[in-house]
Design a protein around this motif. Structure first.
Motif, PDB file in Angstrom:
ATOM      1  N   GLU A 171      -4.062  -6.217  -0.007  1.00 22.27           N
ATOM      2  CA  GLU A 171      -3.302  -7.478  -1.259  1.00 22.27           C
ATOM      3  C   GLU A 171      -3.268  -8.348  -0.463  1.00 22.27           C
ATOM      4  O   GLU A 171      -3.252  -8.794   0.920  1.00 22.27           O
ATOM      5  N   ASP A 173      -0.352 -10.239  -0.944  1.00 24.69           N
ATOM      6  CA  ASP A 173       1.446 -10.797  -1.309  1.00 24.69           C
ATOM      7  C   ASP A 173       1.851 -11.263   1.169  1.00 24.69           C
ATOM      8  O   ASP A 173       1.733 -10.605   1.847  1.00 24.69           O
ATOM      9  N   ASP A 175       4.948 -11.875   2.125  1.00 25.73           N
ATOM     10  CA  ASP A 175       5.525 -11.169   2.588  1.00 25.73           C
ATOM     11  C   ASP A 175       4.937  -9.907   3.650  1.00 25.73           C
ATOM     12  O   ASP A 175       6.210  -9.601   4.570  1.00 25.73           O
ATOM     13  N   ARG A 176       5.179  -8.891   2.675  1.00 24.62           N
ATOM     14  CA  ARG A 176       3.991  -8.372   3.360  1.00 24.62           C
ATOM     15  C   ARG A 176       3.275  -7.509   4.125  1.00 24.62           C
ATOM     16  O   ARG A 176       4.061  -7.091   4.898  1.00 24.62           O
ATOM     17  N   ARG A 177       2.299  -8.442   3.889  1.00 31.40           N
ATOM     18  CA  ARG A 177       1.905  -8.719   5.523  1.00 31.40           C
ATOM     19  C   ARG A 177       2.048  -9.394   6.560  1.00 31.40           C
ATOM     20  O   ARG A 177       1.399  -9.196   7.552  1.00 31.40           O
ATOM     21  N   GLU A 179       5.601  -9.077   7.052  1.00 35.52           N
ATOM     22  CA  GLU A 179       5.897  -7.493   7.744  1.00 35.52           C
ATOM     23  C   GLU A 179       5.496  -6.954   8.721  1.00 35.52           C
ATOM     24  O   GLU A 179       6.098  -5.608   9.295  1.00 35.52           O
ATOM     25  N   LEU A 180       4.183  -6.407   7.931  1.00 36.54           N
ATOM     26  CA  LEU A 180       3.303  -5.579   8.794  1.00 36.54           C
ATOM     27  C   LEU A 180       3.051  -5.926   9.635  1.00 36.54           C
ATOM     28  O   LEU A 180       2.692  -5.375  10.800  1.00 36.54           O
ATOM     29  N   GLY A 274       0.410  -1.088   1.622  1.00 32.79           N
ATOM     30  CA  GLY A 274       1.792  -0.090   3.038  1.00 32.79           C
ATOM     31  C   GLY A 274       0.978   0.312   3.676  1.00 32.79           C
ATOM     32  O   GLY A 274       1.863   0.235   4.713  1.00 32.79           O
TER      33      GLY A 274
END
Length: 294
Positions: A171, A173, A175-177, A179-180, A274
């Motif tokens: 993915e 994204d 923001d998701r990247r 965060e992780l 995720g």
């Protein structure tokens, strides 16, 4: 003598030329050499019949990159350990406002895709880059490469199928990247193996590129257990006067690890559903030179 106008025209298209050359070669220094050679060709050419400078310059750059790609093949075959492209700073910003165009440019410069492109022939790679990343029509690509449109379509189809079959799922994204990535750094830095394992996909892969010049796995690590234990161990050893810097590299967030203010390594992760699917670590000092701040 080169006029100011001729220089301005070339500088206007330099980012595109560097983008084409880097996607072809996977190394910033090689891409810059090719663009410099394109400049020499441009400054010494009779441009009386050049109606579209960008197309003319992309054609020269692509052909030079194909020649360079054939020359460096032996160098890559002798490379020590896994090979990854040299980190490439990308921040398209307002220069690429269109979402579809931005996605194409980002995807085609990602570490995962560039690794797959290494298995294409030079012509297939050129066609893929020009078509998928920059959207050139088949007929125009054919003119650049001295190939018929039908042949270019065949090359494009073969290259696209090859890439799609081998392209890892991930993915983009941001923001998701991020965060992780931040949770990944915190868990590894704290020696929290359990927390790290919760972030990693069961079949996660870690690819470390040192070129034999720094410490990194000489083989690809697979499985959450092996990758997690390696990362915790590496984080515990650390480097002198360690600090971090976030950058956009190869179309996505990356972490530049600094030792005494100088780049020591680059970390980047691929994310899907995720979980972290892949971890890339670049520690070859030759590939970190372009990230050093003056």
């Amino acid at each position: 003598m080169t006029t100011e106008t001729e220089t301005d025209v070339f500088e206007e298209h330099r980012p595109v030329l560097l983008g084409v050359a880097y996607r072809m070669l996977g190394r910033v220094a090689d891409a810059e050499d090719v663009v410099q050679e394109a400049w020499l060709r441009w400054s010494g050419a009779d441009r009386g019949d050049v109606r579209e400078p960008r197309g003319y310059l992309v054609r020269i750059t692509t052909r030079l990159a194909i020649d360079r790609l054939r020359q460096v093949k032996a160098r890559k075959e002798a490379y020590v350990g896994p090979w990854l492209p040299e980190p490439y700073a990308t921040d398209f910003g307002e220069a690429v406002p269109d979402t579809a165009e931005r996605a194409a440019l980002t995807d085609s410069v990602s570490l995962a895709v560039l690794v797959v492109l290494e298995s294409l022939s030079p012509l297939e790679r050129a066609v893929f880059v020009l078509r998928e990343a920059f959207g050139y029509p088949y007929a125009e690509i054919g003119a650049m490469l001295d190939r018929g449109e039908a042949a270019v379509r065949q090359l494009a189809g073969r290259a696209r199928k090859h890439v799609e079959e081998r392209r890892p799922r991930y993915e983009v994204d941001p923001d998701r990247r991020r965060e992780l990535t931040e949770r990944f750094l915190a868990a590894a830095g704290d020696g929290d193996l359990e927390g790290l394992m919760a972030l990693l996909a069961p079949d996660v892969r870690l690819v470390g590129d040192s070129g034999g010049k720094s410490k990194a796995p000489l083989r690809i690590l697979e499985s959450a257990d092996k990758v997690g234990r390696f990362l915790v161990g590496a984080a515990q050893k650390g480097v002198p006067d360690q600090s971090y810097r976030f950058m956009e590299l190869n179309g996505g967030l990356a972490v530049v690890v600094l030792s005494e203010g100088k780049p020591d390594s680059v970390f980047q992760v691929d994310v899907f559903e995720g979980r972290i699917q892949a971890v890339y670590i670049i520690r070859n000092p030759d590939k970190l030179l372009s990230l050093a701040t003056p």
